[in-house]
Design a protein around this motif. Structure first.
Motif, PDB file in Angstrom:
ATOM      1  N   TYR A 224      43.523  27.265   5.682  1.00 20.30           N
ATOM      2  CA  TYR A 224      44.677  27.693   4.915  1.00 20.30           C
ATOM      3  C   TYR A 224      45.788  26.650   4.953  1.00 20.30           C
ATOM      4  CZ  TYR A 224      43.090  32.539   4.332  1.00 20.30           C
ATOM      5  OH  TYR A 224      42.406  33.668   3.969  1.00 20.30           O
TER       6      TYR A 224
ATOM      7  N   TYR B 199      56.229  25.994   1.199  1.00 20.06           N
ATOM      8  CA  TYR B 199      57.416  26.839   1.182  1.00 20.06           C
ATOM      9  C   TYR B 199      58.619  26.003   0.756  1.00 20.06           C
ATOM     10  CZ  TYR B 199      54.868  30.054   4.302  1.00 20.06           C
ATOM     11  OH  TYR B 199      53.959  30.915   4.862  1.00 20.06           O
TER      12      TYR B 199
ATOM     13  N   PHE C 107      58.708  22.807   2.985  1.00 16.61           N
ATOM     14  CA  PHE C 107      57.873  22.792   4.177  1.00 16.61           C
ATOM     15  C   PHE C 107      56.426  23.066   3.799  1.00 16.61           C
ATOM     16  CE2 PHE C 107      60.976  22.396   7.455  1.00 16.61           C
ATOM     17  CZ  PHE C 107      62.107  23.038   6.995  1.00 16.61           C
TER      18      PHE C 107
ATOM     19  N   MET D  60      46.796  33.931   6.769  1.00 13.60           N
ATOM     20  CA  MET D  60      48.215  34.212   6.912  1.00 13.60           C
ATOM     21  C   MET D  60      48.429  35.345   7.899  1.00 13.60           C
ATOM     22  SD  MET D  60      50.851  35.084   3.836  1.00 13.60           S
ATOM     23  CE  MET D  60      50.209  33.764   2.816  1.00 13.60           C
ATOM     24  N   GLY D  61      49.349  35.128   8.844  1.00 14.72           N
ATOM     25  CA  GLY D  61      49.713  36.188   9.763  1.00 14.72           C
ATOM     26  C   GLY D  61      48.881  36.203  11.016  1.00 14.72           C
ATOM     27  N   THR D  62      47.614  36.495  10.894  1.00 12.44           N
ATOM     28  CA  THR D  62      46.798  36.645  12.094  1.00 12.44           C
ATOM     29  C   THR D  62      46.493  35.299  12.737  1.00 12.44           C
ATOM     30  OG1 THR D  62      44.882  36.768  10.632  1.00 12.44           O
ATOM     31  CG2 THR D  62      45.751  38.831  11.479  1.00 12.44           C
TER      32      THR D  62
ATOM     33  N   THR E 230      48.220  31.604  13.573  1.00 11.89           N
ATOM     34  CA  THR E 230      49.525  30.944  13.628  1.00 11.89           C
ATOM     35  C   THR E 230      49.618  29.856  12.569  1.00 11.89           C
ATOM     36  OG1 THR E 230      49.677  31.333  15.990  1.00 11.89           O
ATOM     37  CG2 THR E 230      51.061  29.581  15.090  1.00 11.89           C
ATOM     38  N   GLN E 231      50.738  29.835  11.857  1.00 13.80           N
ATOM     39  CA  GLN E 231      50.993  28.758  10.901  1.00 13.80           C
ATOM     40  C   GLN E 231      51.713  27.617  11.616  1.00 13.80           C
ATOM     41  OE1 GLN E 231      52.596  29.658   7.021  1.00 13.80           O
ATOM     42  NE2 GLN E 231      51.717  31.706   7.050  1.00 13.80           N
TER      43      GLN E 231
ATOM     44  N   PHE F  81      53.829  24.213  11.006  1.00 10.31           N
ATOM     45  CA  PHE F  81      54.660  23.651   9.953  1.00 10.31           C
ATOM     46  C   PHE F  81      54.858  22.150  10.136  1.00 10.31           C
ATOM     47  CE2 PHE F  81      56.460  27.134   7.442  1.00 10.31           C
ATOM     48  CZ  PHE F  81      56.044  28.226   8.171  1.00 10.31           C
ATOM     49  N   GLY F  82      54.979  21.462   8.994  1.00 11.13           N
ATOM     50  CA  GLY F  82      55.413  20.079   9.002  1.00 11.13           C
ATOM     51  C   GLY F  82      56.923  19.998   9.154  1.00 11.13           C
TER      52      GLY F  82
END
Lengths: 115, 110
Positions: free
Chosen positions: A31, A35, A90, A99-101, A103-104, A106-107
């Motif tokens: 994924y 944003y 971002f 998504m959600g389950t 961890t995302q 981020f750059g």
């Protein structure tokens, strides 16, 4: 391990110009997400991808395009830049459960100003 | 439509005390909630999450509480440390629709 990298860090565009924001992740994540964060606001999802060749719209997709030809890269294209697209962008990635389950990660963000 | 709201733009606490950050949401279909922490010039980093089937999740100094009937969640940080000073975002997810609050700037004073 670089994680999620974004280029450029800063950019100033004139109205009507186009540009591509680059995003690369080295964690083999399925994924990936784009944003935008406007001043004093939370992040808003523009587009996301569940894997190479598959993309889908988020909350605010208008004025943007994406592609996902490889697992690692998820570029964001602005075709006709408008002042309303002035924001911090971002990119993020997450593992197979999405998504959600998962961890995302981020750059560091790209700060874009359209004048 | 602001489906996730953080009504306090800023919060200041003394080192060692408890920090309580609040978040309200309007969409009862949200089934997963997260807190992210963000330092200046960096991307957000994941802090803690909670599923809608739970009412509490704890990870070290951080605890998230979920009150589904009130559509309210909160993040407790105990004890607060100066390094916790950052902007905290809550987020809620329903079926690949993820919404963020506007953030609360936490300042922990030594």
């Amino acid at each position: 391990n670089a994680g999620v990298t974004q280029t450029p860090k800063f950019r100033i565009l004139k109205i009507g110009q186009s540009m591509t924001l680059q995003c690369t992740q080295d964690m083999n994540h399925n994924y990936m997400y784009w944003y935008r964060q406007d001043p004093g606001m939370g992040l808003k999802l523009i587009y996301y991808s569940v894997g190479a060749g598959i993309t889908d719209k988020g909350e605010v997709p208008n004025g943007y395009n994406v592609s996902r030809s490889t697992t690692e890269d998820f570029p964001l294209r602005l075709e006709l830049a408008a002042p309303s697209q002035t924001s911090v962008y971002f990119c993020a990635s997450s593992g197979p459960t999405g998504m959600g389950t998962d961890t995302q990660y981020f750059g560091p963000g790209t700060r874009l100003t359209v004048l | 439509d602001q489906q996730v709201k953080q009504n306090s733009p800023s919060l200041s606490v003394q080192e060692g005390r408890i920090s309580i950050l609040n978040c309200d949401y309007t969409n009862s279909m949200f089934d997963y909630f997260l807190w992210y922490k963000k330092y200046p010039a960096e991307g957000p980093t994941f802090l803690i999450s909670i599923s809608s089937i739970k009412d509490k999740n704890e990870d070290g100094r951080f605890t998230v509480f979920l009150n589904k009937s009130a559509k309210h969640l909160s993040l407790h940080i105990v004890p607060s440390q100066p390094g916790d000073s950052a902007v905290y975002f809550c987020a809620a997810i329903n079926n690949n629709d993820m919404r963020f609050g506007a953030g609360t700037r936490l300042t922990v004073k030594p």
